[in-house]
Design an enzyme around this catalytic site. Structure first.
Site, PDB file in Angstrom:
ATOM      1  N   GLU A 335       0.890  -1.342   0.149  1.00 46.87           N
ATOM      2  CA  GLU A 335      -0.354   0.267   0.175  1.00 46.87           C
ATOM      3  C   GLU A 335       0.556   1.406   0.597  1.00 46.87           C
ATOM      4  O   GLU A 335       0.381   2.173   0.577  1.00 46.87           O
ATOM      5  CB  GLU A 335      -1.134   0.123   1.287  1.00 46.87           C
ATOM      6  CG  GLU A 335      -1.969  -0.996   1.475  1.00 46.87           C
ATOM      7  CD  GLU A 335      -2.483  -1.410   2.406  1.00 46.87           C
ATOM      8  OE1 GLU A 335      -3.281  -2.268   1.905  1.00 46.87           O
ATOM      9  OE2 GLU A 335      -2.186  -1.032   3.460  1.00 46.87           O
ATOM     10  N   ASP A 359      -0.119  -5.496   8.786  1.00 43.73           N
ATOM     11  CA  ASP A 359      -1.302  -5.707  10.124  1.00 43.73           C
ATOM     12  C   ASP A 359      -1.201  -5.377  11.236  1.00 43.73           C
ATOM     13  O   ASP A 359      -1.246  -6.623  11.648  1.00 43.73           O
ATOM     14  CB  ASP A 359      -3.032  -5.262   9.232  1.00 43.73           C
ATOM     15  CG  ASP A 359      -3.417  -4.369   8.073  1.00 43.73           C
ATOM     16  OD1 ASP A 359      -2.287  -3.532   8.086  1.00 43.73           O
ATOM     17  OD2 ASP A 359      -4.450  -4.487   8.016  1.00 43.73           O
ATOM     18  N   HIS A 525       0.040  -0.223  10.972  1.00 45.26           N
ATOM     19  CA  HIS A 525       0.905  -1.371   9.570  1.00 45.26           C
ATOM     20  C   HIS A 525       2.200  -1.480  11.365  1.00 45.26           C
ATOM     21  O   HIS A 525       2.031  -0.264  11.758  1.00 45.26           O
ATOM     22  CB  HIS A 525       1.604  -0.659   8.649  1.00 45.26           C
ATOM     23  CG  HIS A 525       0.696  -1.245   7.242  1.00 45.26           C
ATOM     24  ND1 HIS A 525       0.237   0.092   6.881  1.00 45.26           N
ATOM     25  CD2 HIS A 525      -0.366  -1.919   7.482  1.00 45.26           C
ATOM     26  CE1 HIS A 525      -0.445  -0.597   5.647  1.00 45.26           C
ATOM     27  NE2 HIS A 525      -1.613  -1.586   6.097  1.00 45.26           N
TER      28      HIS A 525
END
Length: 587
Positions: A335, A359, A525
């Site tokens: 991401e 995550d 994260h």
């Protein structure tokens, strides 16, 4: 061949000729040689080669010799400076004045001609001149000429050198953003000022369409692609398709997705580091790459809404092996979370091991676990645990199938054997992507990390008005009973890799309990490294002038520049104040 920065060693001597200097020449130079041998034996560059040292041509007794040493360091790509001395010397005349080199002084603890006096005097000079330096001084008195490096001195020497080399290696490299901001994630809003001012890095940007262009126009090594395709068919096990029947892709479509994501992998790597093979097919500009030591791929949403996701490319690149064999991992942030990419980079440069991107998703209390599974957590998991999971992009090294003495570990690539790499691949299933999340398809890796590995999770965050701060949580991976793992894991996406993590608690603050760790984590994260490396991260952060706002490292292991103690007796408060006063390293 990589041209890595070297460690410069400065043997400092009492400059008084006529009996004093002459009596110390051999002892002083031998001290430098012993340290150089230690670094060569214990430390390696990311390619596995031993760390190289540069020693001044002569002992340094005054400013002329100090200047000659500085010139030699500039000519020989020295990125870290260590001064060593067994005796009193002339402090401000012999000190290292380069404001950008991480620097330390080892003052020998002896009574004949105490290096501790030079150490204290010269550290005072560094502090007065605004040039922070680390002080190293052994606990026990040694005899003059003793060539043994005491354990406590050795620990600090290695911590300083590892951290200093991390600073030097990242300097001048690039963070490559492929795409832009993913789903509003703040970490993927790439802050160029941070990279330039704090890390000495530059930023490179490539629109995601460049990946698609290279696929459509065959701008990749076709021979390597064919090799990669055959390897993937042999070693990457495809799992059951859990999508709703009306969404399931045909076999032909799934095969096309495999071909697409393999090409993505080649292209993202080529974008990072270049590929001379592209010159031969007429793409000399594309062959250069972007000199990237770390990158990020936006993926969601614009890309994944109509094209296969980045899980396979990210997972394979972040791993220590692929169709070309066992090799160093690449750092690729899911991401385009640049801040987690930097966190991975910090961990990697300190350990030379692959990094888990995840995550920090769910805190499971013992009560909640028992309620939904009927099992009461025990042993390491008795106070609860955190579910680390992200769409299948984590390194396959994170399966924990590499071993030392029968225990699961994550190794530098040069220590991994072929059987261990195959075991990591066997432990990974590639499920057709969840088409509700990833409308364009692709494949997500799924594995379960083996328990009882010591790990460190860290995260860099940017705070307006404050700047960057670093969070650190040392702990362990844990095993759950198989049925309990299944119940808990399938409450989220069962096509993604899972690591069950327990931080080490100390009963106060952010580490009062597991819930507090989750509650105080500053972003969605985290970067997870094998080993307890929190102390190394603290030293590295201080070199970069980044304060640490959360950690569970023992106070006795905290090693920062000596001037930090001048900012107050509260170690964390003094860290903030020192970083504020000195500012970013490169601004």
């Amino acid at each position: 061949m990589n041209k890595y920065p070297k460690v410069g060693i400065r043997p400092i001597i009492d400059g008084r000729l006529g009996g004093i200097r002459e009596s110390l020449e051999d002892t002083t130079m031998n001290m430098a040689k012993v340290v150089a041998a230690l670094f060569k034996q214990e430390l390696k560059y990311p390619d596995g080669s031993p760390v190289e040292c540069v020693i001044a041509d002569s002992c340094i007794g005054g400013v002329k010799e100090a200047a000659a040493c500085a010139e030699k360091f500039r000519d020989n790509n020295v990125g870290v400076s260590l001064s060593v001395t067994p005796c009193w010397c002339y402090g401000s005349e012999t000190m290292d004045m380069d404001p950008l080199l991480p620097k330390a002084i080892w003052g020998f603890n002896g009574t004949e001609r105490p290096g501790a006096v030079y150490l204290a005097a010269t550290l005072a000079g560094h502090n007065q001149k605004g040039l922070p330096a680390f002080g190293i001084y052994g606990t026990d008195v040694q005899d003059l000429g003793d060539a043994v490096i005491p354990a406590d001195v050795k620990e600090k020497l290695l911590r300083f050198a590892k951290s200093g080399l991390a600073v030097a290696i990242m300097k001048g490299k690039s963070y490559l953003a492929i795409g832009t901001v993913s789903m509003g994630i703040a970490g993927s809003i790439v802050d160029a000022d941070f990279f330039q001012d704090y890390l000495g890095m530059r930023n490179e940007y490539v629109d995601s369409s460049e990946v698609l262009r290279r696929i459509q126009q065959n701008i990749f090594d076709q021979k390597e692609y064919e090799k990669a395709l055959q390897w993937t068919k042999k070693y990457c096990l495809e799992g059951e398709d859990f999508n709703r029947s009306e969404k399931v892709k045909s076999r032909e479509e799934k095969d096309k997705d495999w071909e697409f994501v393999i090409k993505m992998t080649l292209i993202i790597r080529d974008l990072m580091i270049g590929n001379d093979a592209l010159v031969k097919i007429g793409y000399a500009e594309e062959a250069q790459g972007h000199n990237a030591i770390v990158s990020g791929f936006q993926g969601q949403r614009q890309w994944t809404d109509f094209l296969p996701n980045g899980d396979f490319p990210e997972a394979i690149l972040n791993s220590s092996f692929d169709w070309n064999g066992i090799r160093a991992p690449y750092m690729v942030a899911t991401e385009n979370d640049a801040l987690n990419g930097v966190s991975m980079l910090f961990n990697y440069l300190l350990t030379n091991t692959a990094q888990i991107f995840a995550d920090v998703r769910t805190y499971w209390s013992p009560e909640a676990v028992e309620r939904v599974s009927g099992w009461k957590p025990n042993n390491l998991a008795e106070a609860g645990f955190i579910h680390l999971i992200n769409s299948g992009s984590a390194t396959l090294d994170g399966t924990g199938r590499q071993t030392v003495n029968g225990k699961p570990v994550m190794k530098p690539f040069w220590s991994i054997d072929e059987q261990e790499a195959e075991e990591c691949l066997k432990a990974t299933t590639w499920y057709p992507a969840n088409l509700d999340y990833f409308r364009g398809g692709g494949y997500s890796s799924n594995f379960l990390t083996k328990g009882e590995m010591p790990v460190t999770m860290c995260r860099l965050n940017l705070v307006k008005g404050l700047g960057p701060v670093l969070q650190i949580a040392e702990g362990w991976t844990v095993d759950l009973p198989e049925n309990v793992h299944k119940v808990l894991d399938e409450r989220t996406d069962r096509t993604w890799p899972t690591t069950w993590f327990v931080p080490r608690l100390n009963g106060s603050g952010a580490f009062k309990d597991v819930y507090s760790v989750m509650s105080n984590w500053g972003a969605n994260h985290g970067a997870i490294s094998y080993g307890h490396i929190g102390a190394d991260l603290i030293t590295l952060a201080s070199m970069l002038r980044i304060p640490v706002n959360m950690h569970n490292v023992a106070s006795s292991d905290i090693f920062r520049p000596s001037v930090w103690s001048s900012f107050g007796m509260d170690t964390e408060g003094s860290d903030y104040r020192a970083c504020q006063v000195y500012g970013s390293l490169y601004s």
